[in-house]
Design an enzyme around this catalytic site. Sequence first.
Site, PDB file in Angstrom:
ATOM      1  N   ASP A 205       0.855  -1.190   0.000  1.00 21.73           N
ATOM      2  CA  ASP A 205       0.000   0.000   0.000  1.00 21.73           C
ATOM      3  C   ASP A 205       0.891   1.240   0.000  1.00 21.73           C
ATOM      4  O   ASP A 205       2.094   1.142   0.209  1.00 21.73           O
ATOM      5  CB  ASP A 205      -1.015  -0.018   1.149  1.00 21.73           C
ATOM      6  CG  ASP A 205      -0.426   0.218   2.531  1.00 21.73           C
ATOM      7  OD1 ASP A 205       0.782  -0.062   2.724  1.00 21.73           O
ATOM      8  OD2 ASP A 205      -1.164   0.661   3.420  1.00 21.73           O
TER       9      ASP A 205
ATOM     10  N   TYR B  66       2.946   4.767   0.719  1.00 19.55           N
ATOM     11  CA  TYR B  66       3.572   5.380   1.890  1.00 19.55           C
ATOM     12  C   TYR B  66       2.510   6.217   2.614  1.00 19.55           C
ATOM     13  O   TYR B  66       1.702   6.894   1.977  1.00 19.55           O
ATOM     14  CB  TYR B  66       4.714   6.294   1.472  1.00 19.55           C
ATOM     15  CG  TYR B  66       5.880   5.603   0.806  1.00 19.55           C
ATOM     16  CD1 TYR B  66       6.583   4.574   1.438  1.00 19.55           C
ATOM     17  CD2 TYR B  66       6.312   6.000  -0.465  1.00 19.55           C
ATOM     18  CE1 TYR B  66       7.679   3.964   0.829  1.00 19.55           C
ATOM     19  CE2 TYR B  66       7.405   5.395  -1.075  1.00 19.55           C
ATOM     20  CZ  TYR B  66       8.080   4.376  -0.424  1.00 19.55           C
ATOM     21  OH  TYR B  66       9.158   3.783  -1.030  1.00 19.55           O
TER      22      TYR B  66
ATOM     23  N   PHE C 137       6.713   2.472  -4.293  1.00 19.83           N
ATOM     24  CA  PHE C 137       8.097   2.717  -3.851  1.00 19.83           C
ATOM     25  C   PHE C 137       8.627   4.117  -4.181  1.00 19.83           C
ATOM     26  O   PHE C 137       9.685   4.499  -3.698  1.00 19.83           O
ATOM     27  CB  PHE C 137       9.065   1.650  -4.405  1.00 19.83           C
ATOM     28  CG  PHE C 137       8.788   0.267  -3.893  1.00 19.83           C
ATOM     29  CD1 PHE C 137       9.159  -0.097  -2.601  1.00 19.83           C
ATOM     30  CD2 PHE C 137       8.131  -0.664  -4.685  1.00 19.83           C
ATOM     31  CE1 PHE C 137       8.880  -1.368  -2.115  1.00 19.83           C
ATOM     32  CE2 PHE C 137       7.849  -1.946  -4.205  1.00 19.83           C
ATOM     33  CZ  PHE C 137       8.232  -2.300  -2.913  1.00 19.83           C
TER      34      PHE C 137
ATOM     35  N   HIS D 164      11.692  -8.640   0.811  1.00 20.87           N
ATOM     36  CA  HIS D 164      11.348  -7.219   0.627  1.00 20.87           C
ATOM     37  C   HIS D 164      12.573  -6.328   0.881  1.00 20.87           C
ATOM     38  O   HIS D 164      13.429  -6.671   1.697  1.00 20.87           O
ATOM     39  CB  HIS D 164      10.228  -6.863   1.611  1.00 20.87           C
ATOM     40  CG  HIS D 164       9.520  -5.604   1.296  1.00 20.87           C
ATOM     41  ND1 HIS D 164       9.987  -4.363   1.690  1.00 20.87           N
ATOM     42  CD2 HIS D 164       8.373  -5.376   0.604  1.00 20.87           C
ATOM     43  CE1 HIS D 164       9.147  -3.434   1.259  1.00 20.87           C
ATOM     44  NE2 HIS D 164       8.162  -4.011   0.601  1.00 20.87           N
TER      45      HIS D 164
END
Length: 216
Positions: free
Chosen positions: A62, A64, A75, A183
């Site tokens: 989801d 920031y 990102f 991640h």
Amino acid sequence: MINQKWDEVLKDELKKDYFRKLGIFVKEEYRTKRVFPPYKNIFDALRFTDYDEVKVVILGQDPYHGLGEAHGLSFSVKEGVQMPPSLQNIFKELEDDLGIKRTKSDLTDWAEEGVLLLNSIMTVVKDKPLSHKDKGWEIFTDNIIKYLNEREDPVIFVLWGSFARSKKQLITNKRHYIIESPHPSPLSAHRGFFGSKPFSKINTILKSNNKEEINW
């Protein structure tokens, strides 16, 4: 909605009951709370990378949730905003992998080259990660992956972390490629994201398919 091929691909999706309910929910959230990304940027991932132009999908969970960070691309943050740790680690791996020392935190140029920077959940309340989980976004974005899975032209799906990797089951077409690793967040980057060399792997695949490589 976007005035692109995506409108044609998603036309039935946008008429479904879950999407109508999601739209009502999201509008009310933006009216009553501080929600990111800015309303006009919610669908920028699709706007910058049209259906036929997708070479690579980099899937986030989801947006920031800090002030001024999210702008519709997974990102990515706008220039002048403090770079989140996950993005710092992505750039560390990029430098290690290809020797590219990137400092520009806005990834719009990647999107324009065919990298679909898709968040599975497309909106979030300020300072409340996953606040719009299970409201309908996951159905919508899972179906985006399914529509890309139907494409004849190969797509490279980049799945970082357990959440993104859970979407592997949607990619059933053997002509597509999957690159997966832990991640890039500080919690897991040292468990296998660092050293995974995703950027060179992507460009090697593109080259083997006679496609232009991404200028990372």
